[in-house]
Design an enzyme around this catalytic site. Structure first.
Site, short mmCIF file in Angstrom:
data_model
loop_
_atom_site.label_atom_id
_atom_site.label_comp_id
_atom_site.label_asym_id
_atom_site.label_seq_id
_atom_site.Cartn_x
_atom_site.Cartn_y
_atom_site.Cartn_z
CG ASN A 1 31.20 -24.33 11.48
OD1 ASN A 1 31.35 -23.11 11.57
ND2 ASN A 1 30.38 -25.01 12.27
NE ARG B 1 26.92 -22.54 11.43
CZ ARG B 1 27.11 -22.28 12.72
NH1 ARG B 1 28.27 -22.52 13.29
NH2 ARG B 1 26.14 -21.81 13.43
CG HIS C 1 20.31 -23.47 15.78
ND1 HIS C 1 19.76 -23.28 17.02
CD2 HIS C 1 21.62 -23.64 15.98
CE1 HIS C 1 20.72 -23.30 17.93
NE2 HIS C 1 21.86 -23.52 17.32
NE ARG D 1 24.41 -18.80 23.06
CZ ARG D 1 24.27 -19.38 21.88
NH1 ARG D 1 23.31 -19.02 21.08
NH2 ARG D 1 25.09 -20.33 21.50
CD GLU E 1 23.64 -27.39 12.24
OE1 GLU E 1 23.52 -26.18 12.25
OE2 GLU E 1 24.08 -28.05 13.21
#
Ligand code: AMP
Length: 406
Positions: A7, A91, A180, A241, A384
């Protein structure tokens, strides 16, 4: 098959090295602060042995060299030869409209990842740097791309189109993509296994609540709607956010405070959400602590966070025409009984009834709904990296089999 999962972010690389057959993580670690003379490599082997090294790592190419060196290291490594790495899974954040599943990386795939740079300017370029570095350090080893956006690519136009001139979708690819996806897919499939029903016969809502937060409505194995949109800024309130806001607010603030495009972007992405409302922290643990100490703005932040999830649960039940399973995952979803409780209070009308005692349980995959709840509520820790390893192993095995048949 042994698969290296990578990643690659703008200044960091996280890695896990899997023995896929045994579902075992042989080693994992990260390199932070790439591009500086004080980069930090941390590496842990499956037997607990670990090291931390600080030094100069100026780019992703050198960083990958370090990852391989530590995997090969006599004292801390897990392989003797680079060729023991049979495949690499990356990823990749944005696959645009081009990828609805994981793929083998070819020159054409690289070109498409580049074409999608403008949709994810902070993520796709470093993702690609990792791919290019592996091509140079592991020549001939197959690499696969697993896209955050892929699982949401089957959303219908009514869910992905925005109410703006249609030509902007055509000319600038402006639409809902969702993110996601790897996590939503993993936890929803695990949830189906947990309740012992086929994935493609269930109505599931997944809540991935971590630093970034998103929800997905999954009908018969297909993501039909999700809260993140054109970028990961839309939807739920997050650590830093804003999530959903009236589109005219940024324009108004820019005019009032004379902010530039870069400044308003930073404000919405880095100084909003939990930290923005509370002024205390972007970490839910700190927010809960401050709220318990009667800090009013932290109470607002906590309640706003949960209220928005609750609203989307209601909306997605309507979109799905019912609900079988509701899943919580991510750092907050897995760990915060307070957030789950606040969110699910008074949803009995919709068939959702929390078992308050089960909700306090901590470890592993678990059910937290009461025996008479129509909807099963589950906590499923996300993984993940495992999805990336499994997808990569599957793609590469199929290619090997096809090659054998030729
Ligand atoms: P993630 O991005 O999935 O790693 O989630 C990170 C976030 O999980 C942190 O910023 C915390 O806000 C949150 N978190 C982790 N543990 C807890 C906990 N026990 N209670 C509440 N929030 C937690």
């Amino acid at each position: 098959m042994k698969v290296l999962v990578l990643n690659c972010g703008s200044s960091s690389i996280k890695y896990q090295f899997f023995d896929v057959k045994e579902t075992l993580v042989l080693a994992k670690g990260s390199i932070e602060r790439i591009g500086t003379s004080s980069a930090i490599l941390t590496h842990t082997r499956h037997d607990g042995d670990n090291i931390k090294i600080t030094g100069e790592i100026l780019d992703h190419n050198i960083a990958i060299e370090y990852v391989l060196a530590v995997l090969l290291s006599k004292n801390h490594g897990v392989i003797k030869d680079k060729n023991e790495i049979e495949a690499v899974g990356h990823r990749v954040v944005h696959g645009g409209e081009d990828f609805s599943v994981s793929v083998l990386i070819t020159n054409a795939v690289i070109k498409t990842i580049q074409d999608n740079f403008e949709l994810a300017p902070l993520h796709n370029p470093p993702n690609l740097k990792g791919i290019v570095a592996c091509q140079s350090h592991l020549p001939g080893i197959p690499q696969c791309g697993v896209f955050d956006t892929a699982f949401h690519q089957k959303m219908p136009p009514k869910a992905f189109l925005y109410g703006i001139p249609y030509q902007l979708y055509k000319s600038h690819k402006i639409r809902r993509y969702g993110f996601h996806g790897t996590s939503h897919l993993y936890v929803s499939q695990r949830a189906a296994e947990f309740v012992g029903k086929p994935f493609n016969e269930l109505k599931i809502i997944t809540c991935h609540l971590g630093n970034g937060c998103s929800m997905a409505a999954i009908n018969n194995g297909v993501s039909v709607d999700t809260t993140m949109g054109f970028t990961p800024l839309e939807g739920l309130l997050m650590g830093t956010r804003s999530g959903d806001i009236d589109a005219s607010i940024p324009l108004h603030i820019m005019a009032k405070e004379g902010l530039t495009l870069a400044e308003i972007t930073t404000m919405l992405n880095k100084h909003s959400g939990l930290i923005g409302i509370s002024g205390v922290s972007n970490d839910m643990r700190e927010i809960i602590k401050a709220k318990e100490e009667k800090h009013v703005r932290s109470k607002h932040a906590f309640e706003n966070f949960c209220y928005r999830i609750k609203k989307y649960i209601g909306g997605y039940i309507a979109a799905l025409g019912g609900l079988d399973v509701l899943v919580f995952t991510g750092g907050i979803g897995e760990n915060s009984y307070e957030v789950r409780k606040e969110t699910l209070t008074d949803l009995e009308y919709l068939g959702i009834k929390l078992d308050e005692e089960k909700n306090l349980n901590t470890a592993g995959e678990r059910e937290i709904s009461s025996a008479d709840s129509k909807v099963k509520v589950l906590v499923i820790p996300t993984n993940e990296e495992l999805v990336i390893a499994l997808d990569t192993a599957k793609i590469v095995s199929e290619i090997k089999q096809q090659t054998c048949l030729l």
